[in-house]
Write a protein that holds these residues in place. Structure first.
Motif, PDB file in Angstrom:
ATOM      1  N   PRO A 241       0.946  -1.357  -0.239  1.00 35.45           N
ATOM      2  CA  PRO A 241      -0.076  -0.063   0.441  1.00 35.45           C
ATOM      3  C   PRO A 241       0.875   1.133   0.018  1.00 35.45           C
ATOM      4  O   PRO A 241       1.447   1.404   0.573  1.00 35.45           O
ATOM      5  CB  PRO A 241      -0.719  -0.387   1.311  1.00 35.45           C
ATOM      6  CG  PRO A 241      -0.848  -1.728   1.760  1.00 35.45           C
ATOM      7  CD  PRO A 241       0.473  -2.364   1.537  1.00 35.45           C
ATOM      8  N   SER A 242       0.240   2.381  -0.906  1.00 35.81           N
ATOM      9  CA  SER A 242       1.491   3.450  -0.894  1.00 35.81           C
ATOM     10  C   SER A 242       0.506   4.267  -0.081  1.00 35.81           C
ATOM     11  O   SER A 242      -0.312   4.327   0.408  1.00 35.81           O
ATOM     12  CB  SER A 242       0.936   3.787  -2.239  1.00 35.81           C
ATOM     13  OG  SER A 242       0.432   3.536  -3.507  1.00 35.81           O
ATOM     14  N   ARG A 243       1.616   5.631   0.238  1.00 33.50           N
ATOM     15  CA  ARG A 243       0.503   6.669   0.753  1.00 33.50           C
ATOM     16  C   ARG A 243      -0.482   7.563  -0.058  1.00 33.50           C
ATOM     17  O   ARG A 243      -0.323   7.381  -1.623  1.00 33.50           O
ATOM     18  CB  ARG A 243       1.538   8.110   1.713  1.00 33.50           C
ATOM     19  CG  ARG A 243       2.682   6.725   2.376  1.00 33.50           C
ATOM     20  CD  ARG A 243       3.632   8.087   2.794  1.00 33.50           C
ATOM     21  NE  ARG A 243       4.365   8.304   1.866  1.00 33.50           N
ATOM     22  CZ  ARG A 243       5.323   9.545   1.923  1.00 33.50           C
ATOM     23  NH1 ARG A 243       5.944   9.969   3.091  1.00 33.50           N
ATOM     24  NH2 ARG A 243       6.048  10.332   0.943  1.00 33.50           N
ATOM     25  N   VAL A 244      -1.485   8.548   0.515  1.00 31.50           N
ATOM     26  CA  VAL A 244      -1.743   9.576   0.084  1.00 31.50           C
ATOM     27  C   VAL A 244      -1.468  10.388  -0.969  1.00 31.50           C
ATOM     28  O   VAL A 244      -1.902  10.840  -2.320  1.00 31.50           O
ATOM     29  CB  VAL A 244      -3.046   9.360   0.513  1.00 31.50           C
ATOM     30  CG1 VAL A 244      -2.603  10.948   1.741  1.00 31.50           C
ATOM     31  CG2 VAL A 244      -3.989  10.402  -0.125  1.00 31.50           C
ATOM     32  N   GLU A 245      -0.299  10.659  -1.341  1.00 26.70           N
ATOM     33  CA  GLU A 245       0.847  11.828  -1.154  1.00 26.70           C
ATOM     34  C   GLU A 245       1.109  11.207  -2.820  1.00 26.70           C
ATOM     35  O   GLU A 245       2.426  11.486  -3.173  1.00 26.70           O
ATOM     36  CB  GLU A 245       1.683  12.328  -0.347  1.00 26.70           C
ATOM     37  CG  GLU A 245       1.139  12.985   0.749  1.00 26.70           C
ATOM     38  CD  GLU A 245       1.268  12.320   2.198  1.00 26.70           C
ATOM     39  OE1 GLU A 245       1.170  12.554   3.202  1.00 26.70           O
ATOM     40  OE2 GLU A 245       0.675  11.070   1.568  1.00 26.70           O
ATOM     41  N   ASP A 246       1.879   9.957  -2.628  1.00 32.99           N
ATOM     42  CA  ASP A 246       1.703   9.083  -3.858  1.00 32.99           C
ATOM     43  C   ASP A 246       1.223   8.693  -4.325  1.00 32.99           C
ATOM     44  O   ASP A 246       0.131   7.957  -4.746  1.00 32.99           O
ATOM     45  CB  ASP A 246       2.898   7.763  -3.747  1.00 32.99           C
ATOM     46  CG  ASP A 246       3.934   7.717  -1.997  1.00 32.99           C
ATOM     47  OD1 ASP A 246       4.424   9.142  -1.677  1.00 32.99           O
ATOM     48  OD2 ASP A 246       4.040   7.079  -1.468  1.00 32.99           O
ATOM     49  N   GLU A 247       1.666   8.612  -6.333  1.00 35.88           N
ATOM     50  CA  GLU A 247       1.263   8.190  -7.504  1.00 35.88           C
ATOM     51  C   GLU A 247       0.817   6.795  -7.302  1.00 35.88           C
ATOM     52  O   GLU A 247       1.222   5.992  -6.898  1.00 35.88           O
ATOM     53  CB  GLU A 247       2.209   8.441  -9.115  1.00 35.88           C
ATOM     54  CG  GLU A 247       1.194   8.215 -10.442  1.00 35.88           C
ATOM     55  CD  GLU A 247       1.967   8.463 -10.789  1.00 35.88           C
ATOM     56  OE1 GLU A 247       2.525   7.529 -11.656  1.00 35.88           O
ATOM     57  OE2 GLU A 247       2.007   9.244 -11.939  1.00 35.88           O
ATOM     58  N   LYS A 248      -0.391   6.776  -7.860  1.00 31.34           N
ATOM     59  CA  LYS A 248      -1.163   4.809  -7.751  1.00 31.34           C
ATOM     60  C   LYS A 248      -1.243   4.783  -9.303  1.00 31.34           C
ATOM     61  O   LYS A 248      -2.098   5.678 -10.015  1.00 31.34           O
ATOM     62  CB  LYS A 248      -1.789   5.235  -7.185  1.00 31.34           C
ATOM     63  CG  LYS A 248      -2.168   5.541  -4.947  1.00 31.34           C
ATOM     64  CD  LYS A 248      -2.992   5.509  -4.251  1.00 31.34           C
ATOM     65  CE  LYS A 248      -2.695   5.779  -3.183  1.00 31.34           C
ATOM     66  NZ  LYS A 248      -2.304   7.168  -3.292  1.00 31.34           N
TER      67      LYS A 248
END
Length: 210
Positions: free
Chosen positions: A6-13
């Motif tokens: 899982p990635s942070r909301v600040e990171d592109e997904k």
């Protein structure tokens, strides 16, 4: 859903898969439109990375008629919207009796709901039926654009126990939000203007703010 950690909301997904809840046997073909997600831009920086150059996509709209399943090719232009801060409630009421079994999704007929043009819907999760929860709205009419009036007369219901849904019982509630539809360039302008207004409000305020 995105594969991997899982990635942070600040990171592109990059979303490469979707969890699809089937209500009957069938085949999904490549190019079929299986749903739409709302992507909200959040944060305090200028929206330099808003993808305003997205291209028109060719998809298959799949719906049911009296003659069976219809696949219709459609061009979908990229667009965004600005949502109202206020919403109205619409109660989802069963319009038939149906036995349900744990874990087996059912399509249940409901009293017809009108969704006015330029309106989007969100489920209100604080109210559900004793035997499960509705997970989506469904219509036996061809799909329409957000800019058009729409009607729904079925709900997709996911049971959490064996039981019975009776006519007149509440399956849930949806929120109806009015939206202003525009291009992605227009969305970026709305957000930049909002950031300017917020910056001015903070600059003129006495600290600390509570």
């Amino acid at each position: 859903m995105q594969l991997g950690k899982p990635s942070r909301v600040e990171d592109e997904k990059r979303i490469q898969q979707a969890v699809f809840l089937a209500v009957e046997d069938g085949v999904i073909e490549e190019g079929d439109l299986i749903g739409v997600i709302n992507v909200y831009f959040v944060g305090v920086d200028r929206l330099e990375n808003v993808p305003i150059e997205l291209e028109t996509r060719e998809v298959n709209i799949v719906y049911r008629t009296g003659g069976g399943i219809v696949r219709k090719k459609l061009s979908v232009d990229p667009f965004g919207y600005r949502r109202s801060a206020n919403a109205s409630w619409e109660v989802i009421i069963a319009d038939e009796r149906k036995e349900v079994r744990y874990g087996e999704p059912e399509i249940i007929k409901i009293k017809k709901i009108k969704i006015p043009k330029n309106t989007i819907t969100y489920p209100m999760c604080i109210m559900r039926h004793a035997y499960g929860s509705f997970v989506d709205l469904y219509s036996d009419l061809p799909p329409r654009k957000v800019e058009e009036d729409r009607f729904v007369n079925y709900a997709v219901f996911l049971p959490i126990a064996d039981g019975e849904v009776n006519r007149g019982e509440i399956l849930g509630i949806i929120n109806l939000y009015a939206v202003e539809v525009g291009s992605l360039t227009k969305v970026k302008q709305w957000m930049d203007r909002w950031l300017d207004e917020m910056g001015e409000a903070f600059a003129e305020s006495d600290w600390p703010m509570w």
